[in-house]
Scaffold this active site. Structure first.
Site, PDB file in Angstrom:
ATOM      1  N   TYR A 142       0.859  -1.187   0.000  1.00 31.25           N
ATOM      2  CA  TYR A 142       0.000   0.000   0.000  1.00 31.25           C
ATOM      3  C   TYR A 142       0.888   1.228   0.000  1.00 31.25           C
ATOM      4  O   TYR A 142       1.863   1.287   0.763  1.00 31.25           O
ATOM      5  CB  TYR A 142      -0.890  -0.013   1.243  1.00 31.25           C
ATOM      6  CG  TYR A 142      -1.752   1.217   1.435  1.00 31.25           C
ATOM      7  CD1 TYR A 142      -1.504   2.109   2.493  1.00 31.25           C
ATOM      8  CD2 TYR A 142      -2.812   1.504   0.581  1.00 31.25           C
ATOM      9  CE1 TYR A 142      -2.291   3.232   2.683  1.00 31.25           C
ATOM     10  CE2 TYR A 142      -3.615   2.630   0.774  1.00 31.25           C
ATOM     11  CZ  TYR A 142      -3.345   3.491   1.827  1.00 31.25           C
ATOM     12  OH  TYR A 142      -4.127   4.614   2.024  1.00 31.25           O
ATOM     13  N   ASP A 237       9.365   2.847  -0.850  1.00 29.75           N
ATOM     14  CA  ASP A 237       8.363   3.532  -0.027  1.00 29.75           C
ATOM     15  C   ASP A 237       8.638   3.132   1.426  1.00 29.75           C
ATOM     16  O   ASP A 237       8.240   2.059   1.867  1.00 29.75           O
ATOM     17  CB  ASP A 237       6.954   3.128  -0.454  1.00 29.75           C
ATOM     18  CG  ASP A 237       5.909   3.751   0.449  1.00 29.75           C
ATOM     19  OD1 ASP A 237       4.706   3.518   0.217  1.00 29.75           O
ATOM     20  OD2 ASP A 237       6.277   4.468   1.401  1.00 29.75           O
ATOM     21  N   LYS A 265       5.094   9.331   8.746  1.00 29.55           N
ATOM     22  CA  LYS A 265       4.976   8.743  10.086  1.00 29.55           C
ATOM     23  C   LYS A 265       6.046   9.256  11.064  1.00 29.55           C
ATOM     24  O   LYS A 265       5.936  10.364  11.571  1.00 29.55           O
ATOM     25  CB  LYS A 265       4.977   7.216   9.957  1.00 29.55           C
ATOM     26  CG  LYS A 265       3.752   6.706   9.153  1.00 29.55           C
ATOM     27  CD  LYS A 265       3.687   5.213   9.109  1.00 29.55           C
ATOM     28  CE  LYS A 265       2.703   4.713   8.098  1.00 29.55           C
ATOM     29  NZ  LYS A 265       1.309   4.695   8.538  1.00 29.55           N
TER      30      LYS A 265
HETATM   31  P1  KE4 Z   1      -0.576   8.349   4.644  1.00 31.66           P
HETATM   32  O1  KE4 Z   1      -1.130   9.085   3.417  1.00 31.66           O
HETATM   33  O2  KE4 Z   1      -1.627   7.525   5.340  1.00 31.66           O
HETATM   34  O3  KE4 Z   1       0.189   9.284   5.590  1.00 31.66           O
HETATM   35  O4  KE4 Z   1       0.552   7.337   4.130  1.00 31.66           O
HETATM   36  C1  KE4 Z   1       0.202   6.397   3.151  1.00 31.66           C
HETATM   37  C2  KE4 Z   1       1.179   5.234   3.212  1.00 31.66           C
HETATM   38  C3  KE4 Z   1       2.161   5.150   2.240  1.00 31.66           C
HETATM   39  N1  KE4 Z   1       3.060   4.135   2.247  1.00 31.66           N
HETATM   40  C4  KE4 Z   1       3.034   3.188   3.223  1.00 31.66           C
HETATM   41  C5  KE4 Z   1       4.054   2.085   3.190  1.00 31.66           C
HETATM   42  C6  KE4 Z   1       2.052   3.236   4.247  1.00 31.66           C
HETATM   43  O5  KE4 Z   1       2.047   2.277   5.197  1.00 31.66           O
HETATM   44  C7  KE4 Z   1       1.107   4.276   4.243  1.00 31.66           C
HETATM   45  C8  KE4 Z   1       0.014   4.380   5.289  1.00 31.66           C
HETATM   46  N2  KE4 Z   1      -0.096   3.284   6.189  1.00 31.66           N
HETATM   47  C9  KE4 Z   1      -1.412   2.991   6.715  1.00 31.66           C
HETATM   48  C10 KE4 Z   1      -1.256   1.784   7.649  1.00 31.66           C
HETATM   49  N3  KE4 Z   1      -1.539   0.594   6.989  1.00 31.66           N
HETATM   50  C11 KE4 Z   1      -2.014   4.177   7.384  1.00 31.66           C
HETATM   51  C12 KE4 Z   1      -3.239   3.856   8.225  1.00 31.66           C
HETATM   52  C13 KE4 Z   1      -4.474   4.450   7.615  1.00 31.66           C
HETATM   53  O6  KE4 Z   1      -4.653   4.334   6.376  1.00 31.66           O
HETATM   54  O7  KE4 Z   1      -5.264   5.003   8.395  1.00 31.66           O
END
Ligand code: KE4
Length: 427
Positions: A142, A237, A265
């Site tokens: 993701y 990523d 994060k």
């Molecule tokens: P954000 O747009 O949520 O800040 O980041 C997206 C993203 C990009 N790349 C990786 C590897 C990620 O894990 C994420 C976001 N992780 C999720 C957890 N599975 C965020 C939790 C959520 O969607 O609320």
């Protein structure tokens, strides 16, 4: 006192599903989410006063635990001087320098407000730099909710992608190819079938969004070689793995230098921050130096910069990594021992302070393997754990985390509670 259930009903009147991010609604585990009142260290308290040991940690950012005094004080001090200017500040420069200390491959980097913005921007730069359109990602990885990533595999490995969300144009999805994680042969096949057309390969170098899946020993080096030979950029990523699997992320741990890296994060200390960066000649394509447009009103926000600086300063000065790695390994060892004692097939691992356990015999090398796990048992285990005051990620397909506040006693206590939870979940 308003209960979580009442807050959830009220929230659903004003926000889709009552949450601002889908995973928080507990749809993957059933039941209704608790609403948080406050948190400190490794613990959360909900609006009804229940206490939880927290292994979600805001999905990764809180490596020093909740409400760390140094982070809170840094944000408070910055806020008193102003919350946003839309003009450059020294803090943005200092944090960028700090990030580059940990990630030397990010010769130039740009702050944005989320991991999604970081990955969207990195792909745009890669397409501009190579003059190519196709993107290769991996099933189960993701990268945020950018249109190019919401794609499911076409019928064959080398077949162009299909949307996996309404609202994503098929014409755009066809520009994204997908392959199984850890499948070098599939990557080779795709590069043969689409020679000269692939702008970039993007991946979570250690998967956290399909549960915790480690790269096979040859996988990352082969990706580096194939992308170099194929004229495509390699994008790590590291939004989740950054500062987690090692201080300098997977690229430090596995000794691979990607062309671009995305972060999020941990670098925001719990405030909204993302970043993308990499080789200077690539990043000099980004406006205002180059023609690739990317912008953001709150990018480099002073409060987020202050929180990130405070958190990274402590990571650099205190070096909590050996203890984090040891305790995370002990947690997974304990959870696997619980399963073995109760005759439940389980497979798991950890790298640094990122970990995961599947209720499956394993090995789990890709998303298809992960989907073999016993989701129903996980659902019951999740709620039994919540009832015993332990908050694991509300999905069988997510990674867990640890903070510096999860000391040895907390880990042993968690293992005990998890054993009772699993026993109860088995009925
Ligand atoms: P954000 O747009 O949520 O800040 O980041 C997206 C993203 C990009 N790349 C990786 C590897 C990620 O894990 C994420 C976001 N992780 C999720 C957890 N599975 C965020 C939790 C959520 O969607 O609320």
């Amino acid at each position: 006192m308003t209960s979580s259930a009442a807050w959830f009903r009220r929230a659903a009147e004003v926000t889709p599903g009552g949450v601002n991010s889908p995973v928080r609604a507990f749809r993957a585990v059933g039941g209704e989410p608790f609403f948080v009142e406050r948190a400190r260290g490794c613990r959360l308290w909900d609006v009804e006063g229940r206490e939880y040991i927290d292994y979600v940690l805001s999905w990764g950012p809180l490596i020093l635990g909740h409400a760390h005094p140094a982070v809170v004080e840094a944000v408070r001090e910055a806020a008193a001087r102003g919350t946003s200017y839309g003009a450059p500040t020294p803090a943005e420069v200092e944090l960028a320098e700090q990030v580059r200390e940990f990630f030397p491959s990010m010769e130039l980097l740009r702050f944005v407000n989320s991991g999604t913005e970081a990955t969207m921007s990195a792909v745009r730069v890669a397409r501009a730099h190579t003059g190519r359109d196709l993107l290769l990602k991996f099933e189960g990885c993701y990268h945020g909710h950018g249109d190019s990533f919401l794609v499911r595999a076409g019928s064959g490995v080398a077949t162009l992608g299909l949307p996996n969300s309404p609202g994503v144009p098929a014409a755009l999805s066809r520009l994204t190819l997908t392959a199984p994680f850890n499948d070098v042969e599939a990557v080779r096949e795709i590069f043969c079938a689409h020679a000269g057309r692939i702008a970039a390969v993007i991946l979570e170098p250690v998967v956290g969004n399909a549960g915790f899946i480690e790269p096979a020993e040859v996988f990352l080096p082969e990706l580096r070689r194939i992308t170099e030979e194929g004229g495509a950029l390699l994008i790590f990523d590291e939004v989740m793995t950054g500062f987690r699997v090692a201080p300098g992320g997977a690229q430090e741990r596995f000794g691979i230098r990607p062309d671009l890296t995305t972060l999020g994060k941990v670098i925001g200390g719990g405030l909204p921050v993302g970043a993308y960066g990499g080789r200077r000649e690539i990043m000099e394509q980004v406006a205002p130096v180059g023609p690739v447009y990317q912008a953001g009103t709150l990018s480099g926000n002073p409060l987020a910069m202050a929180a990130g600086l405070a958190q990274l300063r402590m990571l650099r000065e205190d070096n909590p990594y050996p203890a984090l790695e040891r305790r995370t390994r002990r947690l997974v060892e304990g959870l696997l021992a619980n399963a073995a004692e109760l005759g439940v097939p389980a497979y798991g691992g950890s790298l640094g302070s990122m970990w995961g356990v599947f209720f499956a015999p394993g090995p789990v090398r890709c998303f298809a393997d992960a989907r073999e796990c016993d989701v129903e048992l996980f659902r019951r285990f999740f709620h039994q754990s919540l009832d015993r005051g332990v908050f694991f990620a509300p999905s069988a397909f997510e990674a867990g985390f640890l903070s510096t506040e999860h000391d040895d006693d907390v880990i042993e206590d968690t293992i005990q509670r998890a054993r009772e939870s699993l026993r109860a979940a088995l009925g």
